[in-house]
Design an enzyme around this catalytic site. Structure first.
Site, PDB file in Angstrom:
ATOM      1  CB  THR A  46      -0.912   0.014   1.236  1.00  0.00           C
ATOM      2  OG1 THR A  46      -1.692  -1.177   1.262  1.00  0.00           O
ATOM      3  CG2 THR A  46      -1.830   1.221   1.212  1.00  0.00           C
ATOM      4  CB  THR A  47       3.710   2.261   2.174  1.00  0.00           C
ATOM      5  OG1 THR A  47       2.941   1.884   3.321  1.00  0.00           O
ATOM      6  CG2 THR A  47       4.447   3.556   2.488  1.00  0.00           C
ATOM      7  CE1 TYR A 109     -16.669  -0.861  -5.928  1.00  0.00           C
ATOM      8  CE2 TYR A 109     -16.684  -2.800  -7.350  1.00  0.00           C
ATOM      9  CZ  TYR A 109     -17.239  -1.589  -6.964  1.00  0.00           C
ATOM     10  OH  TYR A 109     -18.371  -1.122  -7.592  1.00  0.00           O
ATOM     11  CE1 TYR A 135      -2.414  -4.488   5.634  1.00  0.00           C
ATOM     12  CE2 TYR A 135      -1.809  -4.111   3.340  1.00  0.00           C
ATOM     13  CZ  TYR A 135      -2.075  -3.626   4.606  1.00  0.00           C
ATOM     14  OH  TYR A 135      -2.008  -2.276   4.843  1.00  0.00           O
ATOM     15  NE  ARG A 140      -4.816   1.914   2.928  1.00  0.00           N
ATOM     16  CZ  ARG A 140      -4.557   2.939   2.115  1.00  0.00           C
ATOM     17  NH1 ARG A 140      -5.085   2.990   0.925  1.00  0.00           N
ATOM     18  NH2 ARG A 140      -3.763   3.922   2.516  1.00  0.00           N
ATOM     19  CE  LYS A 164       0.763  -3.817   7.118  1.00  0.00           C
ATOM     20  NZ  LYS A 164       1.103  -2.948   5.962  1.00  0.00           N
ATOM     21  CB  ILE A 206       4.391  -4.829   7.835  1.00  0.00           C
ATOM     22  CG1 ILE A 206       4.844  -6.302   7.873  1.00  0.00           C
ATOM     23  CG2 ILE A 206       4.567  -4.242   6.435  1.00  0.00           C
ATOM     24  CD1 ILE A 206       4.073  -7.216   6.945  1.00  0.00           C
TER      25      ILE A 206
END
Length: 295
Positions: A46-47, A109, A135, A140, A164, A206
């Site tokens: 994501t980052t 989504y 994750y 999100r 995570k 993380i």
């Protein structure tokens, strides 16, 4: 077996001003982290703005990170997708590139059922023999990976070795610990909860914070592992205001701004992410000064 123990950096993807990937700068950031205590590199998560990269850029970043890190510390590739076929493709190619593990976000989504999640993650486990860290970030993705689903997956597939956990629900983390009997490595997905997560058995974090404060993020974990719980907590508390500033806007907008303030020149974000708002930037600057990251 866990892929790593301690603090992994969810590393940013630097861009040139024309929006192309700046691989030289990525190499500089990898060296900065390796040389300052970071225990693993998580590339194109994501980052790392993975959702705005082409498949070609995505895989090139993974290959570059593997080559640049050169086995000094593990490299974990973010290869999750809301399309199972894409996830399998990216994971298989990352495995071929020599990563030490892959990080698979729950499909966003689509909002799959728990049975759908099992089949989705299972498809990667069947396709390639790469260690998998799931994750779980429902904020999100819109869907939580239930503790029982994770336990069932880990029981069925030996390669599913970690999670995570970015739920912020430590009680849920403890449920997962109980169901998996500690056989699945759990990593905090929130920098503000590293020490609390370690206290219930997590193997590390993380981290976004590691981009700007790699040694201290590593030490939050290492002090805890060494029995210095007080020292771990003191560092956690020291960075709490900065962590809040690093998440005052959607990640990675603030951390890229922070790296630019530190002189790393990691460039802009790709749309739809935009430049940090002035008021939030001033708060970020103030908190960075307090911990000595900038003058």
């Amino acid at each position: 077996m866990s892929v790593f123990k301690g603090a992994a950096v969810a590393i940013v993807t630097p861009f040139n001003m024309d929006g192309s990937v700046n691989y030289d700068k990525l190499g500089e950031l990898i060296d900065f982290n390796v040389n300052n205590g970071t225990d693993a590199i998580v590339i194109v998560g994501t980052t790392g703005e993975a959702s705005t990269l082409t498949h070609e850029e995505h895989l090139e970043c993974i290959k570059y990170a593997v080559q640049k890190t050169a086995h000094r510390i593990p490299v974990i590739a973010g290869t999750g997708s809301n399309c199972t076929e894409t996830e399998v493709y990216l994971s298989t190619e990352a495995y071929k590139a020599g990563v030490d593990g892959v990080l698979l976000v729950s499909p966003y989504y689509n909002k799959a059922t728990q049975n759908g999640l099992k089949q989705h993650f299972g498809a990667v486990a069947k396709a390639c023999d790469v260690p998998i860290i799931l994750y779980n970030i429902p904020g999100r993705t819109g869907v939580n990976i239930a503790a029982k689903t994770i336990a069932d997956l880990a029981k069925e597939y030996d390669t599913i070795v970690g999670v995570k956990d970015a739920t912020g629900n430590i009680s849920g983390t403890m449920d997962l610990m109980e169901l998996t009997h500690g056989d699945v490595a759990i990593y905090s997905g929130e920098d503000g909860l590293i020490t609390p997560m370690l206290s219930v058995g997590a193997q590390g974090v993380i981290s976004v914070l590691s981009n700007v404060a790699p040694m201290d993020t590593h030490l939050i974990c290492q002090k805890f592992f060494d029995g210095d719980v007080k020292g771990s907590l003191e560092l956690q508390m020291k960075y709490r205001p900065l962590i809040s500033a690093l998440f005052s806007e959607v990640n990675p907008i603030p951390v890229k701004a922070a790296l630019n303030l530190m002189g790393f020149n990691v460039g802009p974000m790709r749309l739809p992410l935009t430049t940090m708002e002035d008021a939030n930037l001033e708060v970020l600057k103030a908190e960075m000064k307090k911990v000595g990251l900038i003058k």
